[in-house]
Design an enzyme around this catalytic site. Structure first.
Site, mmCIF file in Angstrom:
data_model
loop_
_atom_site.group_PDB
_atom_site.id
_atom_site.type_symbol
_atom_site.label_atom_id
_atom_site.label_comp_id
_atom_site.label_asym_id
_atom_site.label_seq_id
_atom_site.Cartn_x
_atom_site.Cartn_y
_atom_site.Cartn_z
ATOM 1 N N LEU A 193 8.621 -58.947 38.130
ATOM 2 C CA LEU A 193 8.384 -57.578 37.627
ATOM 3 C C LEU A 193 8.098 -57.524 36.128
ATOM 4 O O LEU A 193 8.181 -56.463 35.515
ATOM 5 C CB LEU A 193 9.565 -56.646 37.925
ATOM 6 C CG LEU A 193 10.221 -56.721 39.292
ATOM 7 C CD1 LEU A 193 11.395 -55.746 39.368
ATOM 8 C CD2 LEU A 193 9.215 -56.402 40.381
ATOM 9 N N SER A 194 7.768 -58.669 35.538
ATOM 10 C CA SER A 194 7.533 -58.666 34.098
ATOM 11 C C SER A 194 6.114 -59.126 33.762
ATOM 12 O O SER A 194 5.486 -59.846 34.538
ATOM 13 C CB SER A 194 8.542 -59.595 33.419
ATOM 14 O OG SER A 194 8.217 -59.742 32.063
ATOM 15 N N SER A 195 5.635 -58.694 32.602
ATOM 16 C CA SER A 195 4.323 -59.174 32.145
ATOM 17 C C SER A 195 4.497 -60.033 30.889
ATOM 18 O O SER A 195 3.554 -60.240 30.137
ATOM 19 C CB SER A 195 3.395 -57.985 31.857
ATOM 20 O OG SER A 195 3.934 -57.216 30.807
ATOM 21 N N THR A 196 5.726 -60.469 30.635
ATOM 22 C CA THR A 196 6.004 -61.314 29.479
ATOM 23 C C THR A 196 6.098 -62.777 29.935
ATOM 24 O O THR A 196 7.016 -63.137 30.664
ATOM 25 C CB THR A 196 7.321 -60.877 28.801
ATOM 26 O OG1 THR A 196 7.187 -59.508 28.390
ATOM 27 C CG2 THR A 196 7.633 -61.723 27.584
ATOM 28 N N ASN A 223 9.460 -63.744 34.550
ATOM 29 C CA ASN A 223 10.443 -62.988 35.326
ATOM 30 C C ASN A 223 9.724 -62.124 36.361
ATOM 31 O O ASN A 223 8.636 -61.607 36.086
ATOM 32 C CB ASN A 223 11.227 -62.053 34.391
ATOM 33 C CG ASN A 223 12.565 -62.627 34.028
ATOM 34 O OD1 ASN A 223 13.358 -63.003 34.911
ATOM 35 N ND2 ASN A 223 12.839 -62.711 32.738
#
Ligand SMILES: Cc1ncc(COP(=O)(O)O)c(C=O)c1O
Length: 279
Positions: free
Chosen positions: A193-196, A191
């Site tokens: 803006l995500s770090s997952t 996603n």
């Protein structure tokens, strides 16, 4: 705990709240107030709900002063302030509370968290505890005195610039991991803006156990935290690719389809990606 009626809202493939479904569900409950949990980074996909659209939807549907919004920023709540394009979670908007975990991004060694809410709510919730000679807002009146010290120490040691650097590193490494997985023919999704990083669930249970992967249905995820470097990510991808090709080539297992989990454009199964290396 409060036994309030709970209505689940559908999500988009990204994991974000489906605002069309949200609108139709609140329209079915016009006579009631709404408590809305807005995710600032969902657990599995790291998706960020569209806070502004949720507020507009509530107001347009006539809820105006009959809603309470809680923003759950367990992991990403501490990352958002350091990302320019990120949606603003602020008490200038009609939200009731925001929470972040202390043991996630900050890395506090004991489970803890911070909830920020409006003073009116704090006054209703807290009571004077005579023998502690202080006010307390916890359910059982018990608090961990070390947790705020760990939080204070880390925030002060790293400072604004230090935390911003860590956030940027995590986002950069998450992009790197996603690209490497895709290059290896492994379906992956990240996603904005995500770090997952979400990817197809590995078949090899020993690999899942070794890397302590969190799995859900056909997908697994890796949360790229500040302690993770590129070498570690390379080791992970290479081991995964080797395990995967021995299973797929040796035992003839087909590459799983994860279209419904991460979208057609991210699915590299045999059917959706003719160039897939293994299929
Ligand atoms: C979105 C979200 N909310 C809440 C939690 C739970 O947070 P805590 O461990 O601080 O209770 C998690 C944990 O993974 C989470 O991802």
């Amino acid at each position: 705990m409060y036994r309030v009626e709970c209505v689940k809202i559908d999500t988009l493939v990204s994991g974000e709240m489906n605002c069309t479904d949200f609108k139709s569900k609140i329209l079915r409950n016009l006579g009631k107030p709404a408590i809305v949990n807005v995710n600032i980074g969902t657990t599995v996909k790291g998706a960020i709900d569209d806070l502004d659209r949720i507020i507009k939807t509530l107001e347009k549907c006539g809820f105006r002063d009959r809603f309470y919004i809680h923003c759950d920023g367990a992991l990403a709540g501490l990352m958002m302030p350091f990302i320019k394009q990120a949606p603003k979670v602020t008490f200038e908007k009609p939200i009731g509370s925001v929470s972040v975990s202390g043991h996630k991004f900050i890395g506090c060694p004991v489970p803890c968290g911070v909830v920020i809410t409006r003073l009116d709510h704090v006054k209703v919730l807290s009571t004077d505890i005579e023998y502690l000679s202080s006010r307390d807002a916890t359910i059982m009146g018990s608090r961990n005195g070390h947790a705020p010290m760990f939080l204070w120490y880390t925030l002060n040691k790293k400072g604004y610039i230090g935390i911003r650097k860590e956030v940027q590193k995590c986002l950069r490494n998450a992009h790197y991991l996603t690209d490497r997985l895709k290059d290896m023919g492994i379906s992956a999704y990240l996603n904005a803006l995500s770090s997952t990083v979400v990817f197809e669930r590995p078949h090899d249970e020993a690999f899942v156990h070794k890397w302590q992967l969190a799995c859900e249905g056909s997908i697994a995820h890796v949360v790229v935290m500040p302690n993770v470097n590129v070498e570690k990510l390379d080791d992970f991808v290479e081991e995964l690719a080797a395990k995967r090709s021995s299973l797929h080539e040796g035992k003839g297992l087909s590459v799983p389809c994860v279209e419904k989990d991460i979208g057609l454009e991210n699915c590299l199964c045999g059917q959706h990606n003719k160039k897939s290396r293994i299929a």
